[in-house]
Design a protein around this motif. Structure first.
Motif, PDB file in Angstrom:
ATOM      1  N   UNK A   1      63.077  29.521  40.383  1.00 30.67           N
ATOM      2  CA  UNK A   1      64.293  30.183  39.909  1.00 30.67           C
ATOM      3  C   UNK A   1      65.342  30.331  41.008  1.00 30.67           C
ATOM      4  N   UNK A   2      64.912  30.662  42.219  1.00 32.45           N
ATOM      5  CA  UNK A   2      65.859  31.129  43.240  1.00 32.45           C
ATOM      6  C   UNK A   2      66.123  30.184  44.406  1.00 32.45           C
ATOM      7  N   UNK A   3      65.296  29.166  44.612  1.00 32.53           N
ATOM      8  CA  UNK A   3      65.464  28.319  45.793  1.00 32.53           C
ATOM      9  C   UNK A   3      66.308  27.101  45.473  1.00 32.53           C
ATOM     10  N   UNK A   4      67.459  26.932  46.133  1.00 33.04           N
ATOM     11  CA  UNK A   4      68.245  25.711  45.946  1.00 33.04           C
ATOM     12  C   UNK A   4      67.619  24.555  46.717  1.00 33.04           C
ATOM     13  N   UNK A   5      67.939  23.349  46.309  1.00 32.72           N
ATOM     14  CA  UNK A   5      67.477  22.191  47.070  1.00 32.72           C
ATOM     15  C   UNK A   5      68.289  22.086  48.343  1.00 32.72           C
ATOM     16  N   UNK A   6      67.645  21.629  49.406  1.00 31.35           N
ATOM     17  CA  UNK A   6      68.355  21.436  50.668  1.00 31.35           C
ATOM     18  C   UNK A   6      69.437  20.374  50.497  1.00 31.35           C
ATOM     19  N   UNK A   7      70.554  20.582  51.176  1.00 31.93           N
ATOM     20  CA  UNK A   7      71.627  19.608  51.100  1.00 31.93           C
ATOM     21  C   UNK A   7      71.192  18.311  51.745  1.00 31.93           C
ATOM     22  N   UNK A   8      71.611  17.231  51.142  1.00 31.30           N
ATOM     23  CA  UNK A   8      71.215  15.910  51.640  1.00 31.30           C
ATOM     24  C   UNK A   8      71.544  15.732  53.115  1.00 31.30           C
ATOM     25  N   UNK A   9      72.648  16.271  53.550  1.00 30.32           N
ATOM     26  CA  UNK A   9      73.095  16.090  54.926  1.00 30.32           C
ATOM     27  C   UNK A   9      72.237  16.790  55.949  1.00 30.32           C
ATOM     28  N   UNK A  10      71.375  17.734  55.484  1.00 36.84           N
ATOM     29  CA  UNK A  10      70.548  18.451  56.451  1.00 36.84           C
ATOM     30  C   UNK A  10      69.309  17.654  56.831  1.00 36.84           C
ATOM     31  N   UNK A  11      68.977  16.612  56.057  1.00 35.84           N
ATOM     32  CA  UNK A  11      67.804  15.822  56.379  1.00 35.84           C
ATOM     33  C   UNK A  11      68.116  14.912  57.556  1.00 35.84           C
ATOM     34  N   UNK A  12      67.290  14.984  58.572  1.00 33.36           N
ATOM     35  CA  UNK A  12      67.544  14.197  59.772  1.00 33.36           C
ATOM     36  C   UNK A  12      67.253  12.719  59.560  1.00 33.36           C
ATOM     37  N   UNK A  13      66.236  12.428  58.744  1.00 33.01           N
ATOM     38  CA  UNK A  13      65.828  11.046  58.508  1.00 33.01           C
ATOM     39  C   UNK A  13      66.261  10.619  57.125  1.00 33.01           C
ATOM     40  N   UNK A  14      67.071   9.583  57.037  1.00 33.46           N
ATOM     41  CA  UNK A  14      67.587   9.135  55.763  1.00 33.46           C
ATOM     42  C   UNK A  14      66.680   8.065  55.159  1.00 33.46           C
ATOM     43  N   UNK A  15      66.990   7.714  53.930  1.00 30.12           N
ATOM     44  CA  UNK A  15      66.207   6.732  53.183  1.00 30.12           C
ATOM     45  C   UNK A  15      66.016   5.456  53.989  1.00 30.12           C
ATOM     46  N   UNK A  16      64.760   5.011  54.062  1.00 25.37           N
ATOM     47  CA  UNK A  16      64.459   3.757  54.725  1.00 25.37           C
ATOM     48  C   UNK A  16      64.268   3.855  56.222  1.00 25.37           C
ATOM     49  N   UNK A  17      64.478   5.040  56.798  1.00 30.52           N
ATOM     50  CA  UNK A  17      64.359   5.196  58.254  1.00 30.52           C
ATOM     51  C   UNK A  17      63.104   5.958  58.642  1.00 30.52           C
ATOM     52  N   UNK A  18      61.974   5.569  58.071  1.00 28.88           N
ATOM     53  CA  UNK A  18      60.724   6.237  58.377  1.00 28.88           C
ATOM     54  C   UNK A  18      60.387   6.082  59.856  1.00 28.88           C
ATOM     55  N   UNK A  19      60.007   7.176  60.485  1.00 26.43           N
ATOM     56  CA  UNK A  19      59.694   7.163  61.908  1.00 26.43           C
ATOM     57  C   UNK A  19      58.222   6.805  62.110  1.00 26.43           C
ATOM     58  N   UNK A  20      57.914   5.700  62.796  1.00 28.27           N
ATOM     59  CA  UNK A  20      56.522   5.335  63.008  1.00 28.27           C
ATOM     60  C   UNK A  20      55.843   6.283  63.984  1.00 28.27           C
ATOM     61  N   UNK A  21      54.506   6.346  63.891  1.00 24.87           N
ATOM     62  CA  UNK A  21      53.745   7.264  64.732  1.00 24.87           C
ATOM     63  C   UNK A  21      53.954   6.977  66.205  1.00 24.87           C
ATOM     64  N   UNK A  22      54.066   5.708  66.591  1.00 31.00           N
ATOM     65  CA  UNK A  22      54.238   5.398  68.016  1.00 31.00           C
ATOM     66  C   UNK A  22      55.548   5.959  68.551  1.00 31.00           C
TER      67      UNK A  22
END
Length: 397
Positions: free
Chosen positions: A179-200
């Motif tokens: 009921x009360x939690x908004x979704x985080x704004x897209x701009x707050x995500x540090x990693x965008x689509x397709x930019x998965x950070x590998x473990x190394x």
């Protein structure tokens, strides 16, 4: 109330309710498992199943949350908490209890690390320690109050009531988030689509490498304490209610000290705080077999809480700093994953020591491993600081 404050408050209350539900069952689960025929090794397997599931799924879930959003993941996880709380009532063997714990670990991977990542998104530069320390109060208060409430419910209404209350608390948290939690704004995500950070790449960051090594060894040393103190208690004539007090006391201390230690973290030497807190914790764990009665055990476990309170905001501040490079969900997932791997091994290792050497060995070895890990972390961070000219290790000077 501004949006950031509302997000923080909703997550704080929701995580508190969820962790209170988990804390309710923590001092009773080892006894419950023993009643189903669990040996020391099976106790380790049952508790490790929870940590195994968290460790397997947290990296994936953390990266998804960095790209796709956080609210829906938290919501599904909290709903699963509520359903699985009722599943404990129908288990009839160590096998089914292990299966429920594994599923509960998956739900946990969707709640606490993602909520921490959401809060970390809102943290201001230079105030990571106080911000994350304040939020950690929700977890420690929930886990601290839980054993007290669980002991009361068990004594007054029977064991099933503990699981019903755990389900109700999780259901409340689910409704609140929905009921009360908004979704985080897209701009707050540090990693965008397709930019998965590998473990190394995660391991290439000196901060994250130190955090992960420390978290693993810390969990390996401390992981058996919460599992085996409920078994150790009756051996020194401590009742289940007193065990609940012992488990609650160190967690309450961690909660109460989060705010002042968070402020110290923001202006102090983070690495030194981690080393100091970890050393206190390690020595206290090794001293548990010398307690002999309720009051000394309470004092010793309180020292564990104080040590944890000193180190926790600092280790979280380093994780947040790394998250600004690799993504908050990714950094929180990596931190929680390696901590979870330690939590998988620790109960299994403790169960072997309990069955073949004696329960005292669980605490001696746990303390020794924690102390060793403290030294390894200190050396790693000093070398990293020298190699990077102290630029990549915030708070190392």
């Amino acid at each position: 109330m501004n949006t950031a404050k509302r997000i923080y408050n909703v997550l704080f209350i929701s995580v508190f309710a969820t962790m209170l539900g988990l804390g309710i069952v923590s001092p009773l689960l080892p006894i419950y498992a023993e009643n189903l025929g669990a040996t020391g090794i099976w106790l380790g397997i049952i508790f490790s199943a929870f940590a195994l599931s968290r460790s397997v799924f947290m990296p994936v879930i953390g990266r998804i949350s960095d790209r796709r959003g956080r609210k829906w993941i938290i919501l599904i996880g909290m709903f699963a908490y509520a359903v699985l709380s009722l599943a404990y009532i129908i288990v009839d063997s160590v096998y089914s209890l292990t299966a429920v714990r594994f599923a509960h670990g998956l739900a946990s991977a969707m709640v606490v690390p993602i909520a921490m990542a959401y809060v970390a998104d809102l943290s201001e530069k230079g105030k990571e320690g106080s911000h994350m320390g304040n939020f950690s109060i929700s977890m420690f208060l929930g886990m601290g109050m839980g054993p007290l409430l669980g002991g009361f419910l068990n004594d007054a209404f029977g064991l099933d009531s503990v699981f019903y209350v755990m389900a109700a608390l999780s259901a409340f948290a689910t409704l609140l988030v929905g009921i009360s939690l908004p979704e985080a704004k897209r701009g707050t995500f540090t990693v965008q689509e397709g930019n998965t950070v590998p473990m190394r790449e995660i391991l290439m960051l000196p901060i994250m490498r130190g955090v992960m090594v420390f978290s693993f060894i810390s969990a390996l040393g401390r992981g058996g304490m919460m599992v085996f103190i409920p078994v150790f208690g009756p051996l020194i004539a401590i009742s289940p209610t007193e065990v609940g007090v012992v488990l609650s006391a160190n967690t309450f201390l961690m909660a109460l000290l989060q705010v002042p230690m968070g402020r110290v973290t923001d202006t102090g030497n983070k690495v030194a705080l981690i080393v100091t807190g970890s050393a206190i914790t390690a020595l206290a764990i090794a001293a548990i077999p010398f307690s002999g009665s309720f009051l000394p055990l309470l004092v010793i476990t309180s020292l564990v809480g104080i040590g944890g309170a000193i180190q926790q905001p600092a280790i979280m501040a380093l994780t947040v700093d790394a998250g600004r490079t690799i993504g908050m969900g990714t950094s929180m997932g990596a931190y929680n994953t390696v901590f979870g791997i330690g939590m998988i091994i620790a109960p299994l290792m403790g169960g072997v020591f309990m069955d073949y050497i004696g329960i005292d060995a669980v605490f001696y070895v746990g303390g020794a491993i924690s102390l060793l890990g403290t030294g390894i972390f200190a050396v790693m961070m000093r070398r990293s600081a020298r190699a990077a000219g102290r630029e990549d290790i915030p708070g190392s000077g």
